[in-house]
Enzyme design. Structure first.
Site, PDB file in Angstrom:
ATOM      1  N   GLY A 195      -2.764 -14.600  -0.357  1.00 56.48           N
ATOM      2  CA  GLY A 195      -1.578 -13.801  -0.696  1.00 56.48           C
ATOM      3  C   GLY A 195      -0.431 -14.211   0.212  1.00 56.48           C
ATOM      4  N   GLY A 249       3.548 -13.607  -0.300  1.00 57.78           N
ATOM      5  CA  GLY A 249       4.152 -12.271  -0.283  1.00 57.78           C
ATOM      6  C   GLY A 249       4.967 -12.014   0.973  1.00 57.78           C
ATOM      7  CD  GLN A 250       8.152  -7.049   2.975  1.00 55.11           C
ATOM      8  OE1 GLN A 250       7.311  -6.271   2.526  1.00 55.11           O
ATOM      9  NE2 GLN A 250       9.238  -6.633   3.579  1.00 55.11           N
ATOM     10  CG  ASP A 280       0.500 -16.491  -3.382  1.00 56.23           C
ATOM     11  OD1 ASP A 280       0.754 -15.631  -2.525  1.00 56.23           O
ATOM     12  OD2 ASP A 280       0.720 -16.324  -4.603  1.00 56.23           O
ATOM     13  CG  ASP A 325      -7.349 -15.485  -9.606  1.00 60.17           C
ATOM     14  OD1 ASP A 325      -7.230 -14.423  -8.942  1.00 60.17           O
ATOM     15  OD2 ASP A 325      -7.559 -15.496 -10.836  1.00 60.17           O
ATOM     16  CE1 TYR A 376      -1.156  -1.026  -1.677  1.00 61.94           C
ATOM     17  CE2 TYR A 376       0.123   0.820  -0.849  1.00 61.94           C
ATOM     18  CZ  TYR A 376      -0.353  -0.464  -0.696  1.00 61.94           C
ATOM     19  OH  TYR A 376      -0.014  -1.189   0.413  1.00 61.94           O
ATOM     20  CE  LYS A 383      -3.886  -1.961   0.497  1.00 57.69           C
ATOM     21  NZ  LYS A 383      -4.416  -3.278   0.883  1.00 57.69           N
TER      22      LYS A 383
HETATM   23  C1  AKB Z   1       4.485   0.370  -0.537  1.00 60.26           C
HETATM   24  O1  AKB Z   1       5.578   0.951  -0.514  1.00 60.26           O
HETATM   25  O2  AKB Z   1       3.695   0.426  -1.485  1.00 60.26           O
HETATM   26  C2  AKB Z   1       4.060  -0.423   0.673  1.00 60.26           C
HETATM   27  C3  AKB Z   1       3.224   0.383   1.596  1.00 60.26           C
HETATM   28  C4  AKB Z   1       3.812   1.482   2.374  1.00 60.26           C
HETATM   29  O3  AKB Z   1       2.060   0.134   1.699  1.00 60.26           O
HETATM   30  N1  AKB Z   1       5.224  -0.919   1.357  1.00 60.26           N
END
Ligand code: AKB
Length: 318
Positions: free
Chosen positions: A8, A11-12, A34, A52, A142, A146
């Protein structure tokens, strides 16, 4: 000898992490991977491999054949994008993690870094100075991925001795590459519009306070955590980490000190609902005690550095 693979890398976080690892370990030992076929321009000096993370066999083969010793697994869908594509977000955010945890369990990797997020917290979590251990009832896809990932990391450590380390990143602010799909992205977008002389339309309301961090601090924290002696790492789920915290109104006021004509207005969208479930600020005393974490950038510092360095050309590469 250390040989790191950043999955990855486009990414940022990945873009800056690869460059710092390259300085530390040398070009051949800091490999960027990536899903993009083309190597991102910012990584053109680096060893780049198209990968991938969902192709378990290909990932396993590469890591074993190339004798990779540590993986930074950054490939994920962030909070806002994940809400739009929950099935894929769950698949992407979880399957890659198991591939890497299993490789370490089998002895093919010495260390893993896997990022968690303030998204593991939810509407029932204490909002101010959110403790390391507290109520965690995330209400986003998300956040759920996590939180589940954190549990699995701790499990693999306890059960199989896997040396996995993790940080609950707050919103990250940087200028070398654009963030994508997060709820905290407003705090990066705002600089581009300020530099262009445009009014910024914030998708969060003026008083939404969120934990944030300048990317230099986040990268330093990541490298320090990975280099800390294993016996110092008391938390194998993920560490709380605080940089600073601010609201859209506060960052706009700080930008106005440099660009007095800058204007902001507020048009909250679905991301407001996500932000409303996250902490205002974070208690990171465990990271401070265990491996000596201390932030360097506050809001004033990061606004100054961002305005000096943001390049609006990046917007055309998006
Ligand atoms: C998001 O906004 O989804 C991320 C994070 C806080 O994990 N930057």
């Amino acid at each position: 000898m250390r040989k790191a693979l950043v999955i990855g890398a486009g990414g940022q976080i990945g873009t800056e992490l690869v460059l710092r690892l390259r300085e530390k370990l040398g070009t051949e030992n800091a490999i960027a991977a990536d899903v993009k076929t083309e190597c991102p321009p910012s990584l053109k000096e680096c060893v780049y491999v198209q990968m991938d993370v969902l192709d378990r066999e290909a990932v396993r083969k590469y890591i074993i054949d190339e004798k990779i010793t540590e993986v930074y697994l950054l490939a994920a869908l962030l909070s806002a994008t994940a809400e739009k594509n929950p099935d894929f977000a769950w698949k992407l955010n979880m399957e890659g993690l198991f591939t890497i945890l299993d490789l370490a369990k089998e002895g093919h990797l010495q260390k893993i870094f896997w990022p968690s997020s303030i998204a593991v917290f939810g509407p029932t979590t204490p909002k101010d100075q959110t403790p390391q251990r507290t109520i965690m009832e995330p209400s986003t896809v998300y956040g759920i991925s996590k939180q589940a990932g954190e549990r699995w990391c701790e499990y693999y450590h306890k059960k199989f001795g896997v040396d996995v380390r993790s940080i609950r990143y707050p919103g990250l602010i940087s200028y070398t590459s654009l963030p994508g799909g997060g709820t905290t992205d407003y705090a990066v977008d705002i600089f581009y519009q300020a530099k262009l002389g445009n009014t910024y339309s914030s998708f969060l309301n003026s008083e939404t306070r969120l934990p944030m961090m300048f990317m230099d601090d986040a990268i330093r924290a990541t490298l320090d955590l990975m280099e800390a002696p294993s016996e110092n790492i008391g938390i194998r789920s993920s560490y709380n980490l605080n940089g600073c915290d601010f609201t859209p109104a506060e960052i706009a006021t700080e930008i106005k000190k440099h660009i007095p004509d800058f204007e902001i207005n507020y048009e909250p969208d679905y991301r407001q609902d996500i932000a409303d479930t996250w902490p205002n600020s974070i208690d990171d005393s465990s990271a401070r005690e265990d491996w000596g974490w201390k932030e360097r950038y506050d809001l004033t510092d990061l606004v100054k550095v961002m305005l000096e360095n943001v390049d609006v050309q990046l917007l055309s590469e998006k």
